[in-house]
Design a protein around this motif. Structure first.
Motif, short mmCIF file in Angstrom:
data_model
loop_
_atom_site.label_atom_id
_atom_site.label_comp_id
_atom_site.label_asym_id
_atom_site.label_seq_id
_atom_site.Cartn_x
_atom_site.Cartn_y
_atom_site.Cartn_z
N GLN A 24 44.94 53.83 57.00
CA GLN A 24 43.98 52.86 57.54
C GLN A 24 43.89 51.59 56.68
N TRP A 25 43.35 50.54 57.32
CA TRP A 25 43.27 49.22 56.71
C TRP A 25 41.86 48.65 56.75
N ASP A 26 41.49 47.95 55.68
CA ASP A 26 40.29 47.12 55.68
C ASP A 26 40.70 45.71 56.05
N THR B 16 33.92 43.07 57.27
CA THR B 16 35.03 43.99 57.00
C THR B 16 35.07 45.07 58.08
N VAL C 274 37.44 48.35 59.90
CA VAL C 274 38.44 49.37 59.60
C VAL C 274 39.34 49.57 60.82
N ARG D 153 43.13 50.82 52.68
CA ARG D 153 41.91 51.54 52.30
C ARG D 153 42.25 52.47 51.12
#
Length: 543
Positions: free
Chosen positions: A125-127, A138, A140, A117
């Protein structure tokens, strides 16, 4: 405070363990599985599809049930020691049901991409872009556990086989092989002498006119049934043997093992004698291959030099005519296309701390689970990796500085290059007990032998001399399981039970007990020395 959300990619053996480990640490897992069922590699499919592991119908595991189970969920005692893939799937379903894991798995869902992100340096954090029913979404996540395995990309080095393009028979990778019915009366070459190549060659030899097993460098052939009829891994992977290996030279250890393997059948006489030492390559497991060679059903041949329209010419100048089928059991490569270059794979090598963590992430919120090729057993290693990774995600365990991680990665690569034959399959190699203890120390669950010998000698003797089963890593520390002690003390009973289906005489002292009696004096001598050493170190630290 909201639970951290963790994406688990894959519902095979690594993914199932990872889901449960997330729950143990109070994390919220969401698992994405591209297929319609759990099991990953071990789920039999009648047909193959891209990027999907695939096995043949008859596959039976090469690791025994007491060594490959989840650490707080023993395989039922009546299950065979070496399970057929369908029985292994039964065990996985029991595990999933017992811990109520199914509700965390999204089936028929592909992970298309995993990206940091914009605020990743602070949030970690990651998408995660997933696709189901043709629609993308998508999501999170606070962390990602990559459990996609390393048996998805078939390695078929056709450029190494001159003339293959004009060969008129059929040829394909072993992942496409399913069962022997279509090969009755055929003349077949199986290229590769790993476990799959040997299994397929043996199975096809029952129906084929002739099977030729082609090997570039030979192999040491081990067997499932070890001394006194016990499973090989439960006999070999003990802390006592590990201790002896540490104090012996590599040459002595190799010589002892090679003598044992040659005592069953002389590898040179069977055309299998490799140039490398026994511990320089992962052994091939087969109880049947020597029988099929000695009966002529399988003929061992050197590397294929070239193909003609109908024949195969080998490096030794011999030719086999009218070949119908060539099966390339030449292994796999691995990749992580959904990570968009986050983890680079070059010649099947990756730079991951402890074979898990990318060392240069600003936040340690992504880990690869199960990317290992052990001299031993994958499942308990993957589970222990997940136990550690989830604690890192929670901040309960810290990673070293980047420079220290890079140094450890470099050292691990040098060690592998020194010990193993340089092939694509030996880039993620680990030694079972050594690596398990390495990760267990970081989790805080490595068995404390000194404490055990002082407080529970009976348990300590089984932990030291008996099989190094996964239950040992549930005796203490985070994730301690109250049933671990009993599971360890009764493990030999569970090994014996499925074999004693027809008792023909009164029970005599078990061979395992007799073996233990023979080694006990030597073991106790080593143990006494070890205890003295531990006390010396402990006393020195207190000073």
């Amino acid at each position: 405070m909201a639970k951290k959300r963790i994406a688990v990619i894959g519902a095979g053996i690594s993914g199932l363990g990872a889901i449960k480990c997330c729950l143990e640490e109070g994390l919220q897992p969401t698992c994405f599985e591209r297929n319609d069922d759990i099991g990953g590699l071990w789920k039999f499919h009648k047909s193959t599809s891209e990027k999907t592991p695939s096995i043949y119908r008859s596959v039976t595991i090469n690791t025994s049930k007491e060594m490959m189970c989840f650490s707080d969920f023993p395989v039922p005692d009546h299950f065979p020691n070496y399970m057929h893939n369908s029985r292994l799937m039964d065990y996985f379903r029991m595990f999933v049901k017992h811990f109520d894991l199914l509700k965390y798995i999204n089936f028929k869902t592909k992970v298309r991409s995993v990206r940091k992100r914009p605020d990743f340096p602070s949030s970690g954090q990651w998408d995660v872009v997933v696709e189901a029913n043709g629609k993308q979404e998508t999501l999170v996540f606070d962390g990602v556990l990559v459990c996609s395995g390393h048996h998805t990309d078939p390695h078929v080095p056709l450029h190494s086989f001159a003339g293959i393009e004009k060969f008129e028979g059929s040829y394909f990778h072993s992942r496409e092989y399913k069962s022997p019915e279509d090969y009755v009366g055929k003349r077949i070459i199986v290229v590769g002498i790993g476990n799959s190549g040997v299994d397929i060659a043996v199975e096809l030899s029952h129906v084929a006119e002739q099977v030729f097993l082609s090997t570039r460098r030979g192999a040491w052939i081990s067997h499932r049934v070890w001394e006194n009829g016990y499973p090989m891994d439960s006999s070999v992977f003990t802390r006592f043997n590990n201790f002896l290996q540490k104090i012996a030279t590599a040459s002595l250890t190799n010589s002892h093992l090679e003598k044992m393997l040659n005592s069953r059948f002389n590898h040179a006489h069977y055309g299998l004698q490799p140039q490398h030492r026994a511990l320089s390559q992962q052994p091939t497991i087969s109880d049947d291959l020597p029988n099929h060679i000695i009966s002529g059903k399988v003929q061992v041949k050197p590397n294929v030099k070239e193909f003609t329209e109908t024949d195969a010419v080998f490096d030794d100048g011999t030719r086999e005519e009218k070949i119908d089928v060539v099966i390339f059991a030449t292994g796999y490569t691995f990749s992580f296309p959904f990570l968009d270059g986050l983890i680079e794979v070059t010649n099947n090598e990756v730079s991951l701390y402890k074979l898990m963590f990318p060392p240069d992430l600003e936040k340690p919120t992504l880990a690869v689970i199960g990317l290992i090729q052990p001299l031993g057993i994958v499942l308990p290693i993957a589970e222990l990796q997940a136990r550690w990774a989830t604690r890192v995600f929670k901040g309960l365990s810290k990673l070293p500085a980047v420079k220290n991680m890079l140094a450890e990665i470099d050292q691990r690569k040098r060690t592998m290059e020194k010990q193993y034959v340089k092939t694509p399959r030996h880039t993620i190699q680990v030694d079972y007990i050594k690596y398990m203890d390495e990760i267990a120390t970081l989790v805080g669950v490595k068995p404390n032998l000194l404490s055990l010998f002082l407080s529970d000698p009976k348990l300590a003797m089984e932990v030291f001399f008996g099989p190094c089963t996964p239950y040992q890593y549930r005796l203490r520390g985070p994730g301690k399981w109250d049933g671990a002690r009993r599971a360890i003390l009764t493990q030999r009973e569970r090994i014996i039970k499925p074999m004693r289906t027809g008792v023909t005489s009164e029970c005599s002292p078990s061979s395992s007990q007799l073996s233990w009696i023979k080694i006990a004096p030597l073991g106790l001598a080593f143990l006494a020395a070890g205890l003295s050493y531990f006390k010396y170190i402990h006393h020195g630290k207190r000073k």
